[in-house]
Write an enzyme that holds these catalytic residues in place. Sequence first.
Site, PDB file in Angstrom:
ATOM      1  N   SER A 113       2.322   3.264   9.862  1.00  0.00           N
ATOM      2  CA  SER A 113       1.202   2.477  10.381  1.00  0.00           C
ATOM      3  C   SER A 113       0.811   3.091  11.720  1.00  0.00           C
ATOM      4  CB  SER A 113       1.650   1.041  10.575  1.00  0.00           C
ATOM      5  OG  SER A 113       0.761   0.386  11.450  1.00  0.00           O
ATOM      6  N   SER A 114      -0.472   2.990  12.052  1.00  0.00           N
ATOM      7  CA  SER A 114      -0.929   3.656  13.283  1.00  0.00           C
ATOM      8  C   SER A 114      -0.339   3.014  14.542  1.00  0.00           C
ATOM      9  CB  SER A 114      -2.452   3.665  13.357  1.00  0.00           C
ATOM     10  OG  SER A 114      -2.949   2.358  13.313  1.00  0.00           O
ATOM     11  N   CYS A 115       0.289   1.833  14.418  1.00  0.00           N
ATOM     12  CA  CYS A 115       0.910   1.218  15.597  1.00  0.00           C
ATOM     13  C   CYS A 115       2.209   1.918  15.995  1.00  0.00           C
ATOM     14  CB  CYS A 115       1.137  -0.271  15.397  1.00  0.00           C
ATOM     15  SG  CYS A 115       2.340  -0.614  14.127  1.00  0.00           S
ATOM     16  N   LYS A 146       8.921   0.863  11.260  1.00  0.00           N
ATOM     17  CA  LYS A 146       8.146   1.912  10.578  1.00  0.00           C
ATOM     18  C   LYS A 146       8.593   3.296  11.041  1.00  0.00           C
ATOM     19  CE  LYS A 146       5.573  -0.183   7.648  1.00  0.00           C
ATOM     20  NZ  LYS A 146       5.692   0.145   6.221  1.00  0.00           N
TER      21      LYS A 146
HETATM   22  O1  GFB Z   1      -6.281  -6.754  13.050  1.00  0.00           O
HETATM   23  P1  GFB Z   1      -5.482  -7.100  14.241  1.00  0.00           P
HETATM   24  O2  GFB Z   1      -4.739  -8.365  14.227  1.00  0.00           O
HETATM   25  O3  GFB Z   1      -4.500  -5.910  14.453  1.00  0.00           O
HETATM   26  O4  GFB Z   1      -6.425  -7.171  15.531  1.00  0.00           O
HETATM   27  P2  GFB Z   1      -4.160  -4.785  15.527  1.00  0.00           P
HETATM   28  C1  GFB Z   1      -7.352  -6.183  15.847  1.00  0.00           C
HETATM   29  C2  GFB Z   1      -8.211  -6.625  17.029  1.00  0.00           C
HETATM   30  O5  GFB Z   1      -9.086  -7.649  16.565  1.00  0.00           O
HETATM   31  C3  GFB Z   1      -7.454  -7.196  18.220  1.00  0.00           C
HETATM   32  C4  GFB Z   1      -9.104  -8.716  17.497  1.00  0.00           C
HETATM   33  O6  GFB Z   1      -8.037  -6.707  19.410  1.00  0.00           O
HETATM   34  C5  GFB Z   1      -7.698  -8.695  18.100  1.00  0.00           C
HETATM   35  O7  GFB Z   1      -7.677  -9.364  19.346  1.00  0.00           O
HETATM   36  N1  GFB Z   1      -9.464  -9.967  16.821  1.00  0.00           N
HETATM   37  C6  GFB Z   1     -10.583 -10.680  17.039  1.00  0.00           C
HETATM   38  C7  GFB Z   1      -8.740 -10.626  15.888  1.00  0.00           C
HETATM   39  N2  GFB Z   1     -10.598 -11.798  16.316  1.00  0.00           N
HETATM   40  C8  GFB Z   1      -9.459 -11.782  15.565  1.00  0.00           C
HETATM   41  C9  GFB Z   1      -8.919 -12.695  14.609  1.00  0.00           C
HETATM   42  O8  GFB Z   1      -9.463 -13.746  14.302  1.00  0.00           O
HETATM   43  N3  GFB Z   1      -7.730 -12.343  14.042  1.00  0.00           N
HETATM   44  C10 GFB Z   1      -7.085 -11.170  14.371  1.00  0.00           C
HETATM   45  N4  GFB Z   1      -5.937 -10.884  13.751  1.00  0.00           N
HETATM   46  N5  GFB Z   1      -7.562 -10.324  15.308  1.00  0.00           N
HETATM   47  C11 GFB Z   1      -2.016  -4.747  14.081  1.00  0.00           C
HETATM   48  C12 GFB Z   1      -0.587  -4.532  14.413  1.00  0.00           C
HETATM   49  O9  GFB Z   1      -2.628  -4.568  15.282  1.00  0.00           O
HETATM   50  O10 GFB Z   1      -2.565  -3.797  13.195  1.00  0.00           O
HETATM   51  C13 GFB Z   1       0.204  -4.139  13.252  1.00  0.00           C
HETATM   52  O11 GFB Z   1      -0.131  -5.688  15.063  1.00  0.00           O
HETATM   53  C14 GFB Z   1      -0.452  -3.141  12.324  1.00  0.00           C
HETATM   54  O12 GFB Z   1       1.418  -3.660  13.714  1.00  0.00           O
HETATM   55  C15 GFB Z   1      -1.882  -3.466  12.054  1.00  0.00           C
HETATM   56  O13 GFB Z   1      -0.368  -1.849  12.873  1.00  0.00           O
HETATM   57  C16 GFB Z   1      -2.625  -2.372  11.327  1.00  0.00           C
HETATM   58  O14 GFB Z   1      -4.918  -3.559  15.197  1.00  0.00           O
HETATM   59  O15 GFB Z   1      -4.287  -5.254  16.944  1.00  0.00           O
END
Ligand code: GFB
Length: 318
Positions: A113-115, A146
């Site tokens: 995963s890119s994280c 990962k």
């Molecule tokens: O998709 P997401 O939860 O994953 O969040 P990450 C991406 C961005 O979207 C963050 C914003 O900056 C969130 O603050 N965001 C805005 C939201 N509204 C929402 C919402 O309603 N729900 C969510 N979930 N986000 C994950 C990692 O990171 O990505 C994992 O935690 C994994 O480890 C995955 O790598 C691909 O990109 O921040």
Amino acid sequence: MAPVIFDLAGKRVFVAGHRGMVGQALVRRLAKERIDLLTVPRSEVDLRDQAAVFAWFARNRPQVVFLAAATVGGVVANNTRRAEFIYDNLAIAANVIHAAHANGAEKLLFLGSSCIYPKFAAQPLREDAMLTGLLEPTNEPYAIAKIAGIKMAEAYRSQYGADFISVMPTNLYGPGDNYHPEYSHVVAALIGRFHEAKLTRAPEVIVWGTGTPRREFLYVDDMADACVHLMKTYSAPELVNIGTGEDISIADFARVVADVVGYEGRISFDPSRPDGTPRKLLDVTRLAGLGWSATTPLQDGVRRAYRAFVAEMRPETA
Ligand code: GFB
């Protein structure tokens, strides 16, 4: 275009995690190959259970393994279910990679995963940035698990000569996503929230964080196609990033989702919610050199994901 060096034809191919979003897409993509597809429901084999995994592999002896099983979620799920995210993902990787090797699998593809890249690594993220700096704290447990899986695949290659490869997908979305309002990733969360707001004629939709983080989104069927391509054409210890090579701010992305859903109200931001990592754009030079690039434009992918969401929700909200 890289030549085919591994032929899938006629092989017993195991998709671990076939009920997840990526696993479902792999099953759709592998339907085009002349293979013998193996899957197993969680009710029969919990991939965290070493004895169950080893017994299943000994009975079924898959020749090819796509390791798409994982406990996953968005920024809040990663940050709050930290123990589950590290334990489940370490156990799944350790059990499946070892069982594949012990039972003579010819090839395995591990999904990272890119994280796994450091929070402040240079963008776009090159494969050699792994382990050069500190991780984003909200998803450190998941990223560590990962990284352990990637290092296992690498170690089995170097010590035993196993043809195990690792790929690094960017943020994925599409049919079969998890739409949990709190624990999902951003694409599924916003599709659900804008859809609900359209139905209830809500004047405003709240998007988490500041809207400034940038993300790269890849449609999951493109991801599955890339995995099959790499399974056939790639064999080396180095990771391969899988992405589109383009990113978008969360604020602009929210407008894309609002347009696709047909929501016309206001969009606002809640900075008390976590932003996560500021930017996550993959360098896809290596992948392009292997002859693969993404084909689904963001707007089209979100449209397809929205259609799948409505179909999955039926008849309640459609
Ligand atoms: O998709 P997401 O939860 O994953 O969040 P990450 C991406 C961005 O979207 C963050 C914003 O900056 C969130 O603050 N965001 C805005 C939201 N509204 C929402 C919402 O309603 N729900 C969510 N979930 N986000 C994950 C990692 O990171 O990505 C994992 O935690 C994994 O480890 C995955 O790598 C691909 O990109 O921040």
